[in-house]
Scaffold this active site. Structure first.
Site, PDB file in Angstrom:
ATOM      1  N   CYS A 141      -3.764  -1.125  -2.133  1.00 15.13           N
ATOM      2  CA  CYS A 141      -4.083   0.297  -2.245  1.00 15.13           C
ATOM      3  C   CYS A 141      -5.085   0.500  -3.387  1.00 15.13           C
ATOM      4  O   CYS A 141      -4.861   0.013  -4.499  1.00 15.13           O
ATOM      5  CB  CYS A 141      -2.786   1.040  -2.551  1.00 15.13           C
ATOM      6  SG  CYS A 141      -2.953   2.779  -2.867  1.00 15.13           S
ATOM      7  N   ASN A 142      -6.164   1.206  -3.113  1.00 14.08           N
ATOM      8  CA  ASN A 142      -7.158   1.450  -4.165  1.00 14.08           C
ATOM      9  C   ASN A 142      -6.569   2.261  -5.307  1.00 14.08           C
ATOM     10  O   ASN A 142      -6.832   1.981  -6.476  1.00 14.08           O
ATOM     11  CB  ASN A 142      -8.357   2.219  -3.599  1.00 14.08           C
ATOM     12  CG  ASN A 142      -9.334   1.331  -2.889  1.00 14.08           C
ATOM     13  OD1 ASN A 142     -10.336   0.929  -3.452  1.00 14.08           O
ATOM     14  ND2 ASN A 142      -9.033   1.002  -1.645  1.00 14.08           N
ATOM     15  N   THR A 143      -5.756   3.279  -4.958  1.00 16.00           N
ATOM     16  CA  THR A 143      -5.201   4.141  -6.001  1.00 16.00           C
ATOM     17  C   THR A 143      -4.247   3.339  -6.899  1.00 16.00           C
ATOM     18  O   THR A 143      -4.318   3.431  -8.129  1.00 16.00           O
ATOM     19  CB  THR A 143      -4.462   5.340  -5.370  1.00 16.00           C
ATOM     20  OG1 THR A 143      -5.351   5.994  -4.465  1.00 16.00           O
ATOM     21  CG2 THR A 143      -3.991   6.310  -6.416  1.00 16.00           C
TER      22      THR A 143
ATOM     23  N   CYS B  82     -11.223   3.364  -0.642  1.00 18.55           N
ATOM     24  CA  CYS B  82      -9.905   3.819  -0.202  1.00 18.55           C
ATOM     25  C   CYS B  82      -9.601   3.047   1.078  1.00 18.55           C
ATOM     26  O   CYS B  82     -10.495   2.853   1.917  1.00 18.55           O
ATOM     27  CB  CYS B  82      -9.930   5.319   0.067  1.00 18.55           C
ATOM     28  SG  CYS B  82      -8.449   5.932   0.900  1.00 18.55           S
ATOM     29  N   THR B  83      -8.355   2.629   1.206  1.00 13.68           N
ATOM     30  CA  THR B  83      -7.966   1.766   2.339  1.00 13.68           C
ATOM     31  C   THR B  83      -8.344   2.313   3.711  1.00 13.68           C
ATOM     32  O   THR B  83      -8.594   1.548   4.634  1.00 13.68           O
ATOM     33  CB  THR B  83      -6.431   1.607   2.328  1.00 13.68           C
ATOM     34  OG1 THR B  83      -5.843   2.903   2.142  1.00 13.68           O
ATOM     35  CG2 THR B  83      -6.001   0.677   1.227  1.00 13.68           C
ATOM     36  N   HIS B  84      -8.332   3.654   3.848  1.00 16.48           N
ATOM     37  CA  HIS B  84      -8.543   4.243   5.170  1.00 16.48           C
ATOM     38  C   HIS B  84     -10.020   4.308   5.582  1.00 16.48           C
ATOM     39  O   HIS B  84     -10.324   4.395   6.760  1.00 16.48           O
ATOM     40  CB  HIS B  84      -8.011   5.679   5.182  1.00 16.48           C
ATOM     41  CG  HIS B  84      -6.523   5.772   5.146  1.00 16.48           C
ATOM     42  ND1 HIS B  84      -5.776   5.243   4.118  1.00 16.48           N
ATOM     43  CD2 HIS B  84      -5.637   6.327   6.015  1.00 16.48           C
ATOM     44  CE1 HIS B  84      -4.496   5.495   4.353  1.00 16.48           C
ATOM     45  NE2 HIS B  84      -4.390   6.140   5.491  1.00 16.48           N
TER      46      HIS B  84
ATOM     47  N   ASP C 244       0.864  -1.175   0.000  1.00 17.62           N
ATOM     48  CA  ASP C 244       0.000   0.000   0.000  1.00 17.62           C
ATOM     49  C   ASP C 244       0.902   1.227   0.000  1.00 17.62           C
ATOM     50  O   ASP C 244       2.109   1.123   0.228  1.00 17.62           O
ATOM     51  CB  ASP C 244      -0.881  -0.012   1.268  1.00 17.62           C
ATOM     52  CG  ASP C 244      -1.754   1.225   1.362  1.00 17.62           C
ATOM     53  OD1 ASP C 244      -2.437   1.541   0.372  1.00 17.62           O
ATOM     54  OD2 ASP C 244      -1.744   1.901   2.409  1.00 17.62           O
ATOM     55  N   SER C 245       0.289   2.392  -0.217  1.00 17.50           N
ATOM     56  CA  SER C 245       1.051   3.631  -0.162  1.00 17.50           C
ATOM     57  C   SER C 245       1.504   3.935   1.268  1.00 17.50           C
ATOM     58  O   SER C 245       2.319   4.827   1.467  1.00 17.50           O
ATOM     59  CB  SER C 245       0.179   4.774  -0.674  1.00 17.50           C
ATOM     60  OG  SER C 245      -1.035   4.812   0.055  1.00 17.50           O
TER      61      SER C 245
ATOM     62  N   GLU D 218      -5.484   9.159   9.702  1.00 14.45           N
ATOM     63  CA  GLU D 218      -4.090   9.040  10.151  1.00 14.45           C
ATOM     64  C   GLU D 218      -3.852   9.809  11.450  1.00 14.45           C
ATOM     65  O   GLU D 218      -2.968   9.473  12.226  1.00 14.45           O
ATOM     66  CB  GLU D 218      -3.140   9.507   9.048  1.00 14.45           C
ATOM     67  CG  GLU D 218      -3.284   8.609   7.834  1.00 14.45           C
ATOM     68  CD  GLU D 218      -1.998   8.276   7.123  1.00 14.45           C
ATOM     69  OE1 GLU D 218      -0.965   8.887   7.411  1.00 14.45           O
ATOM     70  OE2 GLU D 218      -2.048   7.363   6.258  1.00 14.45           O
TER      71      GLU D 218
ATOM     72  N   TYR E 203      -0.490   8.430  -2.457  1.00 18.22           N
ATOM     73  CA  TYR E 203      -0.560   8.123  -3.892  1.00 18.22           C
ATOM     74  C   TYR E 203      -1.801   8.796  -4.508  1.00 18.22           C
ATOM     75  O   TYR E 203      -1.875   8.971  -5.717  1.00 18.22           O
ATOM     76  CB  TYR E 203      -0.693   6.610  -4.105  1.00 18.22           C
ATOM     77  CG  TYR E 203       0.567   5.784  -3.921  1.00 18.22           C
ATOM     78  CD1 TYR E 203       1.735   6.317  -3.386  1.00 18.22           C
ATOM     79  CD2 TYR E 203       0.577   4.450  -4.304  1.00 18.22           C
ATOM     80  CE1 TYR E 203       2.873   5.525  -3.220  1.00 18.22           C
ATOM     81  CE2 TYR E 203       1.705   3.654  -4.152  1.00 18.22           C
ATOM     82  CZ  TYR E 203       2.854   4.203  -3.607  1.00 18.22           C
ATOM     83  OH  TYR E 203       3.965   3.414  -3.452  1.00 18.22           O
ATOM     84  N   GLY E 204      -2.754   9.097  -3.637  1.00 18.59           N
ATOM     85  CA  GLY E 204      -4.089   9.503  -4.099  1.00 18.59           C
ATOM     86  C   GLY E 204      -4.154  10.778  -4.908  1.00 18.59           C
ATOM     87  O   GLY E 204      -5.156  11.055  -5.558  1.00 18.59           O
TER      88      GLY E 204
HETATM   89  N1  DGL Z   1      -3.988   3.823   0.107  1.00 12.98           N
HETATM   90  C1  DGL Z   1      -4.627   4.887  -0.626  1.00 12.98           C
HETATM   91  C2  DGL Z   1      -5.860   4.329  -1.349  1.00 12.98           C
HETATM   92  O1  DGL Z   1      -6.430   3.321  -0.965  1.00 12.98           O
HETATM   93  C3  DGL Z   1      -5.002   6.054   0.267  1.00 12.98           C
HETATM   94  C4  DGL Z   1      -3.844   6.862   0.744  1.00 12.98           C
HETATM   95  C5  DGL Z   1      -3.094   7.544  -0.393  1.00 12.98           C
HETATM   96  O2  DGL Z   1      -3.587   8.524  -0.984  1.00 12.98           O
HETATM   97  O3  DGL Z   1      -2.011   7.095  -0.696  1.00 12.98           O
HETATM   98  O4  DGL Z   1      -6.286   4.880  -2.322  1.00 12.98           O
END
Ligand code: DGL
Length: 271
Positions: A76-78, A187-189, A13-14, A155, A45-46
Protein backbone atom coordinates in the site's frame (compact mmCIF):
# COMPACT_ATOMS: atom_id res chain seq x y z
CA UNK A 1 19.17 -23.36 -0.23
CA UNK A 2 18.50 -21.99 3.22
CA UNK A 3 15.28 -23.42 4.70
CA UNK A 4 13.97 -19.95 5.36
CA UNK A 5 14.04 -19.32 1.60
CA UNK A 6 11.15 -21.75 1.23
CA UNK A 7 8.90 -19.64 3.45
CA UNK A 8 6.29 -17.39 1.82
CA UNK A 9 6.51 -13.65 1.21
CA UNK A 10 3.88 -11.68 3.13
CA UNK A 11 2.28 -8.67 1.55
CA UNK A 12 -0.44 -6.37 2.71
CA UNK A 13 -2.61 -3.52 1.61
CA UNK A 14 -5.55 -1.54 2.94
CA UNK A 15 -7.79 -3.71 0.76
CA UNK A 16 -7.87 -5.01 -2.79
CA UNK A 17 -5.50 -2.53 -4.46
CA UNK A 18 -2.33 -4.32 -3.35
CA UNK A 19 -3.33 -7.15 -5.68
CA UNK A 20 -1.73 -5.06 -8.45
CA UNK A 21 1.54 -5.51 -6.53
CA UNK A 22 0.84 -9.22 -5.92
CA UNK A 23 0.28 -9.59 -9.68
CA UNK A 24 3.73 -8.16 -10.44
CA UNK A 25 5.39 -10.37 -7.82
CA UNK A 26 3.65 -13.43 -9.30
CA UNK A 27 5.00 -12.46 -12.74
CA UNK A 28 8.54 -11.62 -11.73
CA UNK A 29 9.01 -14.18 -8.92
CA UNK A 30 7.02 -17.20 -10.13
CA UNK A 31 8.68 -19.55 -7.61
CA UNK A 32 7.58 -17.68 -4.51
CA UNK A 33 4.68 -18.56 -2.24
CA UNK A 34 2.63 -15.55 -1.15
CA UNK A 35 0.43 -14.66 1.80
CA UNK A 36 -1.74 -11.63 1.01
CA UNK A 37 -3.64 -9.67 3.62
CA UNK A 38 -6.20 -7.03 2.56
CA UNK A 39 -7.58 -4.84 5.34
CA UNK A 40 -11.00 -4.61 3.69
CA UNK A 41 -12.79 -3.78 6.96
CA UNK A 42 -10.70 -0.66 7.62
CA UNK A 43 -10.08 0.64 4.08
CA UNK A 44 -9.41 3.42 3.09
CA UNK A 45 -6.05 4.25 4.66
CA UNK A 46 -5.61 7.18 2.28
CA UNK A 47 -7.47 9.67 4.47
CA UNK A 48 -6.21 8.38 7.85
CA UNK A 49 -3.51 9.69 10.18
CA UNK A 50 -0.01 8.29 10.58
CA UNK A 51 -0.80 6.89 14.04
CA UNK A 52 -3.78 4.94 12.80
CA UNK A 53 -2.03 3.56 9.72
CA UNK A 54 1.00 2.59 11.82
CA UNK A 55 -1.19 0.79 14.37
CA UNK A 56 -3.01 -1.12 11.59
CA UNK A 57 0.26 -1.99 9.84
CA UNK A 58 1.81 -3.36 13.05
CA UNK A 59 -1.22 -5.58 13.64
CA UNK A 60 -1.01 -6.94 10.11
CA UNK A 61 2.72 -7.66 10.37
CA UNK A 62 2.04 -9.56 13.61
CA UNK A 63 -0.57 -11.60 11.75
CA UNK A 64 1.83 -12.27 8.83
CA UNK A 65 4.40 -13.61 11.28
CA UNK A 66 1.95 -16.37 12.24
CA UNK A 67 2.31 -17.51 8.61
CA UNK A 68 6.13 -17.64 8.91
CA UNK A 69 6.80 -15.09 6.21
CA UNK A 70 10.44 -14.53 5.26
CA UNK A 71 9.89 -10.93 4.09
CA UNK A 72 7.13 -8.32 4.13
CA UNK A 73 6.03 -6.17 1.21
CA UNK A 74 4.04 -3.11 2.24
CA UNK A 75 2.01 -3.08 -0.97
CA UNK A 76 0.00 0.00 0.00
CA UNK A 77 1.43 3.39 -0.96
CA UNK A 78 -0.20 5.10 2.03
CA UNK A 79 1.17 2.54 4.51
CA UNK A 80 4.57 2.73 2.80
CA UNK A 81 4.49 6.51 3.15
CA UNK A 82 3.34 6.60 6.79
CA UNK A 83 4.54 3.39 8.45
CA UNK A 84 7.39 1.74 6.53
CA UNK A 85 10.33 3.27 8.40
CA UNK A 86 9.00 2.25 11.81
CA UNK A 87 8.00 -1.26 10.71
CA UNK A 88 11.33 -1.88 8.97
CA UNK A 89 13.24 -0.74 12.09
CA UNK A 90 11.20 -3.08 14.30
CA UNK A 91 11.57 -6.19 12.13
CA UNK A 92 14.39 -8.67 11.70
CA UNK A 93 13.13 -9.89 8.33
CA UNK A 94 13.41 -7.66 5.23
CA UNK A 95 10.57 -5.16 4.81
CA UNK A 96 10.10 -3.33 1.53
CA UNK A 97 7.60 -0.65 0.49
CA UNK A 98 6.43 0.65 -2.86
CA UNK A 99 7.43 4.31 -2.58
CA UNK A 100 11.22 4.14 -2.87
CA UNK A 101 11.26 1.88 -5.96
CA UNK A 102 8.65 4.16 -7.60
CA UNK A 103 10.66 7.31 -6.84
CA UNK A 104 13.83 5.76 -8.27
CA UNK A 105 12.06 4.82 -11.48
CA UNK A 106 10.62 8.33 -11.83
CA UNK A 107 14.10 9.84 -11.59
CA UNK A 108 15.37 7.41 -14.21
CA UNK A 109 12.42 8.13 -16.52
CA UNK A 110 12.30 11.92 -16.68
CA UNK A 111 14.19 13.82 -19.35
CA UNK A 112 12.76 17.29 -18.72
CA UNK A 113 13.19 17.07 -14.92
CA UNK A 114 9.46 17.64 -14.29
CA UNK A 115 7.94 14.73 -12.39
CA UNK A 116 4.30 14.36 -11.33
CA UNK A 117 3.11 12.33 -8.35
CA UNK A 118 -0.48 11.26 -7.83
CA UNK A 119 -1.72 9.36 -4.77
CA UNK A 120 -4.07 9.42 -1.81
CA UNK A 121 -4.41 12.50 0.38
CA UNK A 122 -2.18 11.01 3.11
CA UNK A 123 0.54 9.91 0.68
CA UNK A 124 0.67 13.31 -1.00
CA UNK A 125 0.54 15.15 2.32
CA UNK A 126 3.47 13.09 3.66
CA UNK A 127 5.69 14.52 0.91
CA UNK A 128 7.65 11.26 0.89
CA UNK A 129 7.83 10.80 -2.88
CA UNK A 130 9.16 14.36 -3.18
CA UNK A 131 11.77 13.68 -0.47
CA UNK A 132 13.06 10.49 -2.10
CA UNK A 133 13.13 12.06 -5.56
CA UNK A 134 14.99 15.16 -4.36
CA UNK A 135 17.44 12.96 -2.47
CA UNK A 136 18.26 11.22 -5.74
CA UNK A 137 18.28 14.38 -7.86
CA UNK A 138 17.79 17.80 -6.22
CA UNK A 139 17.33 19.45 -9.63
CA UNK A 140 14.03 17.71 -10.31
CA UNK A 141 10.78 19.65 -9.97
CA UNK A 142 8.01 17.61 -8.37
CA UNK A 143 4.31 18.40 -8.74
CA UNK A 144 1.96 16.34 -6.60
CA UNK A 145 -1.79 15.97 -6.51
CA UNK A 146 -4.17 13.85 -4.42
CA UNK A 147 -6.78 12.06 -6.53
CA UNK A 148 -9.24 10.71 -3.93
CA UNK A 149 -12.00 9.78 -6.39
CA UNK A 150 -9.84 7.35 -8.34
CA UNK A 151 -10.02 4.63 -5.66
CA UNK A 152 -13.85 4.39 -5.55
CA UNK A 153 -14.03 4.59 -9.37
CA UNK A 154 -11.70 1.60 -9.66
CA UNK A 155 -13.49 -0.32 -6.93
CA UNK A 156 -16.78 0.24 -8.78
CA UNK A 157 -15.18 -1.26 -11.89
CA UNK A 158 -15.46 1.98 -13.92
CA UNK A 159 -12.10 1.39 -15.56
CA UNK A 160 -12.98 2.68 -19.04
CA UNK A 161 -15.94 4.88 -18.24
CA UNK A 162 -16.83 8.46 -19.27
CA UNK A 163 -17.07 9.43 -15.60
CA UNK A 164 -13.49 8.24 -15.06
CA UNK A 165 -12.30 10.14 -18.15
CA UNK A 166 -13.95 13.27 -16.81
CA UNK A 167 -12.37 12.99 -13.35
CA UNK A 168 -8.95 12.14 -14.82
CA UNK A 169 -9.18 15.32 -16.90
CA UNK A 170 -10.04 17.44 -13.87
CA UNK A 171 -7.32 16.06 -11.63
CA UNK A 172 -4.53 15.88 -14.18
CA UNK A 173 -4.96 19.11 -16.17
CA UNK A 174 -2.42 20.72 -13.84
CA UNK A 175 0.13 17.98 -14.62
CA UNK A 176 -0.16 18.85 -18.28
CA UNK A 177 0.33 22.55 -17.56
CA UNK A 178 3.52 21.76 -15.64
CA UNK A 179 4.64 19.63 -18.59
CA UNK A 180 5.58 16.61 -16.50
CA UNK A 181 7.12 13.84 -18.60
CA UNK A 182 7.04 11.16 -15.88
CA UNK A 183 3.96 10.57 -13.76
CA UNK A 184 4.11 8.24 -10.76
CA UNK A 185 0.92 6.22 -10.19
CA UNK A 186 1.45 6.47 -6.43
CA UNK A 187 -1.55 4.47 -5.30
CA UNK A 188 -2.25 0.76 -5.71
CA UNK A 189 -5.46 1.32 -7.67
CA UNK A 190 -4.18 3.72 -10.32
CA UNK A 191 -2.43 1.20 -12.60
CA UNK A 192 -5.91 -0.20 -13.27
CA UNK A 193 -6.96 3.04 -14.98
CA UNK A 194 -3.61 3.62 -16.67
CA UNK A 195 -5.19 3.52 -20.16
CA UNK A 196 -7.48 6.45 -19.38
CA UNK A 197 -4.59 8.34 -17.75
CA UNK A 198 -2.33 7.60 -20.71
CA UNK A 199 -4.90 8.84 -23.23
CA UNK A 200 -5.26 12.10 -21.31
CA UNK A 201 -1.56 12.72 -20.61
CA UNK A 202 -0.35 11.64 -24.06
CA UNK A 203 2.06 9.01 -25.34
CA UNK A 204 5.17 11.04 -24.51
CA UNK A 205 4.48 10.98 -20.75
CA UNK A 206 5.95 7.93 -19.03
CA UNK A 207 3.60 6.40 -16.45
CA UNK A 208 5.58 4.91 -13.58
CA UNK A 209 3.98 1.90 -11.90
CA UNK A 210 5.70 1.40 -8.51
CA UNK A 211 4.35 -2.17 -8.37
CA UNK A 212 6.62 -3.22 -11.23
CA UNK A 213 9.68 -1.62 -9.65
CA UNK A 214 8.84 -3.04 -6.24
CA UNK A 215 8.77 -6.60 -7.56
CA UNK A 216 12.14 -5.97 -9.21
CA UNK A 217 13.66 -4.55 -6.01
CA UNK A 218 12.19 -7.41 -3.97
CA UNK A 219 13.86 -9.94 -6.25
CA UNK A 220 17.22 -8.20 -5.85
CA UNK A 221 16.81 -7.96 -2.09
CA UNK A 222 15.90 -11.65 -1.67
CA UNK A 223 18.77 -12.70 -3.94
CA UNK A 224 21.25 -10.60 -1.94
CA UNK A 225 20.10 -12.21 1.32
CA UNK A 226 20.04 -15.78 -0.03
CA UNK A 227 16.27 -15.85 0.39
CA UNK A 228 15.12 -16.58 -3.18
CA UNK A 229 13.04 -19.74 -3.38
CA UNK A 230 14.81 -21.88 -5.97
CA UNK A 231 12.79 -25.07 -5.48
CA UNK A 232 10.69 -25.90 -8.52
CA UNK A 233 7.11 -26.20 -7.38
CA UNK A 234 3.69 -24.76 -8.11
CA UNK A 235 3.54 -21.61 -5.99
CA UNK A 236 1.01 -21.45 -3.19
CA UNK A 237 -1.03 -18.28 -2.77
CA UNK A 238 -3.07 -17.60 0.37
CA UNK A 239 -5.45 -14.68 0.83
CA UNK A 240 -6.78 -13.16 4.03
CA UNK A 241 -9.07 -10.18 4.53
CA UNK A 242 -10.66 -8.43 7.49
CA UNK A 243 -14.13 -8.38 5.85
CA UNK A 244 -16.13 -8.94 2.65
CA UNK A 245 -14.76 -12.16 1.16
CA UNK A 246 -17.06 -12.21 -1.89
CA UNK A 247 -16.26 -8.67 -2.93
CA UNK A 248 -12.55 -9.39 -2.52
CA UNK A 249 -12.73 -12.54 -4.65
CA UNK A 250 -14.63 -10.85 -7.49
CA UNK A 251 -12.09 -7.99 -7.58
CA UNK A 252 -9.15 -10.41 -7.36
CA UNK A 253 -10.49 -12.41 -10.29
CA UNK A 254 -10.40 -9.26 -12.43
CA UNK A 255 -6.81 -8.39 -11.45
CA UNK A 256 -4.88 -11.62 -10.92
CA UNK A 257 -3.71 -14.16 -13.50
CA UNK A 258 -4.89 -16.96 -11.20
CA UNK A 259 -8.34 -17.75 -9.87
CA UNK A 260 -8.74 -16.97 -6.17
CA UNK A 261 -10.65 -19.69 -4.38
CA UNK A 262 -10.14 -19.66 -0.66
CA UNK A 263 -10.04 -16.37 1.16
CA UNK A 264 -10.32 -16.35 4.92
CA UNK A 265 -11.49 -13.65 7.27
CA UNK A 266 -9.10 -12.66 10.05
CA UNK A 267 -10.04 -10.76 13.20
CA UNK A 268 -7.17 -8.32 12.72
CA UNK A 269 -8.05 -6.22 15.76
CA UNK A 270 -6.96 -9.15 17.94
CA UNK A 271 -3.33 -8.99 16.73
N1 DGL B 1 -3.95 1.15 -1.02
C1 DGL B 1 -4.06 2.59 -0.90
C2 DGL B 1 -2.77 3.23 -1.44
O1 DGL B 1 -2.05 2.66 -2.24
C3 DGL B 1 -5.28 3.13 -1.62
C4 DGL B 1 -6.58 2.82 -0.96
C5 DGL B 1 -6.70 3.45 0.42
O2 DGL B 1 -6.88 4.68 0.55
O3 DGL B 1 -6.60 2.72 1.38
O4 DGL B 1 -2.45 4.32 -1.07
Amino acid sequence: MDDQAKNPIGLFDSGVGGLTVAREIMRQLPNEDLVYFGDTARVPYGSKSKNTVLKYSRQIVRFLHTKNVKAVVVACNTASALALDEIAAEEEIPVIGVVKPGAKMAVESTKTGNVGIIGTESTVKSGIYNDYIRELDPEITVVSRACPLFVPLVEEGLLEDRVTEDIVGRYLQEMKEYRVDALVLGCTHYPLIRNVIKRFMGEEVRLVNPAFETAKSLKELLAAQGLLNRSSHKPKYEYYVSDGVDRFISFADRVLPVHVRDTQVVDIESY
